[in-house]
Design a protein around this motif. Structure first.
Motif, mmCIF file in Angstrom:
data_model
loop_
_atom_site.group_PDB
_atom_site.id
_atom_site.type_symbol
_atom_site.label_atom_id
_atom_site.label_comp_id
_atom_site.label_asym_id
_atom_site.label_seq_id
_atom_site.Cartn_x
_atom_site.Cartn_y
_atom_site.Cartn_z
ATOM 1 N N GLU A 184 0.804 -1.224 0.000
ATOM 2 C CA GLU A 184 0.000 0.000 0.000
ATOM 3 C C GLU A 184 0.840 1.279 0.000
ATOM 4 O O GLU A 184 0.404 2.311 0.488
ATOM 5 N N ASP A 185 2.034 1.213 -0.569
ATOM 6 C CA ASP A 185 2.850 2.404 -0.782
ATOM 7 C C ASP A 185 2.625 2.814 -2.237
ATOM 8 O O ASP A 185 3.430 2.525 -3.129
ATOM 9 N N TYR A 186 1.495 3.474 -2.460
ATOM 10 C CA TYR A 186 1.025 3.739 -3.815
ATOM 11 C C TYR A 186 1.913 4.723 -4.576
ATOM 12 O O TYR A 186 2.104 4.576 -5.782
ATOM 13 N N ALA A 187 2.469 5.696 -3.889
ATOM 14 C CA ALA A 187 3.343 6.658 -4.569
ATOM 15 C C ALA A 187 4.587 5.955 -5.106
ATOM 16 O O ALA A 187 4.984 6.161 -6.253
ATOM 17 N N LYS A 188 5.199 5.108 -4.281
ATOM 18 C CA LYS A 188 6.394 4.381 -4.717
ATOM 19 C C LYS A 188 6.032 3.362 -5.795
ATOM 20 O O LYS A 188 6.768 3.186 -6.769
ATOM 21 N N ALA A 189 4.872 2.724 -5.640
ATOM 22 C CA ALA A 189 4.422 1.764 -6.647
ATOM 23 C C ALA A 189 4.263 2.452 -7.995
ATOM 24 O O ALA A 189 4.728 1.948 -9.022
ATOM 25 N N LEU A 190 3.629 3.609 -7.984
ATOM 26 C CA LEU A 190 3.408 4.359 -9.219
ATOM 27 C C LEU A 190 4.746 4.742 -9.861
ATOM 28 O O LEU A 190 4.923 4.619 -11.076
ATOM 29 N N GLU A 191 5.694 5.159 -9.053
ATOM 30 C CA GLU A 191 7.018 5.541 -9.561
ATOM 31 C C GLU A 191 7.693 4.376 -10.288
ATOM 32 O O GLU A 191 8.173 4.521 -11.415
ATOM 33 N N TYR A 192 7.724 3.211 -9.634
ATOM 34 C CA TYR A 192 8.365 2.048 -10.252
ATOM 35 C C TYR A 192 7.595 1.563 -11.479
ATOM 36 O O TYR A 192 8.190 1.186 -12.491
ATOM 37 N N ILE A 193 6.279 1.556 -11.385
ATOM 38 C CA ILE A 193 5.476 1.080 -12.514
ATOM 39 C C ILE A 193 5.645 1.994 -13.720
ATOM 40 O O ILE A 193 5.827 1.521 -14.853
ATOM 41 N N GLN A 194 5.632 3.294 -13.503
ATOM 42 C CA GLN A 194 5.821 4.211 -14.627
ATOM 43 C C GLN A 194 7.225 4.075 -15.219
ATOM 44 O O GLN A 194 7.402 4.155 -16.431
ATOM 45 N N GLU A 195 8.211 3.853 -14.367
ATOM 46 C CA GLU A 195 9.571 3.640 -14.860
ATOM 47 C C GLU A 195 9.632 2.345 -15.683
ATOM 48 O O GLU A 195 10.265 2.298 -16.746
ATOM 49 N N GLY A 196 8.955 1.314 -15.199
ATOM 50 C CA GLY A 196 8.914 0.048 -15.926
ATOM 51 C C GLY A 196 8.204 0.177 -17.269
ATOM 52 O O GLY A 196 8.643 -0.398 -18.274
#
Length: 187
Positions: free
Chosen positions: A106-118
């Motif tokens: 549930e660390d959505y900001a970090k998840a979004l960062e990695y997913i967008q980078e991916g």
């Protein structure tokens, strides 16, 4: 689940072949492939403790993948970040694992960062190939869906709607997102 394990193992194996890793990483990779997590962890921890920064990075990466397989997302994310800090090259697959781990905790900001980078890495890789790689396209689709979920969780409704529209245009055969799209229209 077996399919995802094979993707993980292939990622570790490819990394191992490119870097010419030591026996501990090879042993850990084989153990991970067999689902022997205790042995994999022991081997990867030994590699992570190496004075050789490259071997240490491979060990952390292997630990991240092993913890991910065990659904220990806090540890998976921590180890993947240590791998990146030690020089592991970020790939779409590894960014997806880190993003999915962050999403699960549930660390959505970090998840979004990695997913967008991916997503950026996958699109770049896809743009550099003449033939479309089905595995890469499936990974890209998964990350784009996860991006929508992260945007929802951070209450960025307008961007989530925009990304959903793009997703549905790119993947019209995916009928499973209809409810999600309908939900977003109420926001």
């Amino acid at each position: 689940m077996k399919k995802k394990r094979m993707v993980l193992v292939m990622a570790v194996s490819a990394m191992c072949m490119m870097a010419g890793c030591g026996n501990t990483v090879k042993d850990g990779t084989e153990a991970l492939e067999q689902g022997d997590y205790d042995t994999a962890i022991a081997s990867f921890e030994e590699a992570a403790g190496s004075d050789d920064k490259e071997e240490a990075a491979e060990g952390y990466c292997g630990l991240g993948m092993t913890y991910y397989e065990q659904k220990q997302y806090d540890q998976a994310l921590e180890m993947l970040e240590k791998a990146f800090d030690n020089g592991t090259v970020k790939t779409a697959e590894l960014c997806n694992l880190a993003g999915t781990s962050a999403l699960c905790k549930e660390d959505y900001a970090k998840a979004l960062e990695y997913i967008q980078e991916g997503i950026a890495l996958a699109e770049e890789k896809q743009g550099n190939k003449k033939q479309e790689d089905k595995k890469q396209e499936t990974l890209l689709q998964e990350m784009k869906y996860n991006e929508i979920i992260c945007l929802e969780k951070t209450a960025d409704w307008e961007m989530a709607k925009e990304k959903m529209s793009e997703y549905q245009a790119a993947y019209p055969e995916d009928e499973s997102v209809a409810k999600e799209a309908e939900f977003l229209q109420t926001r």
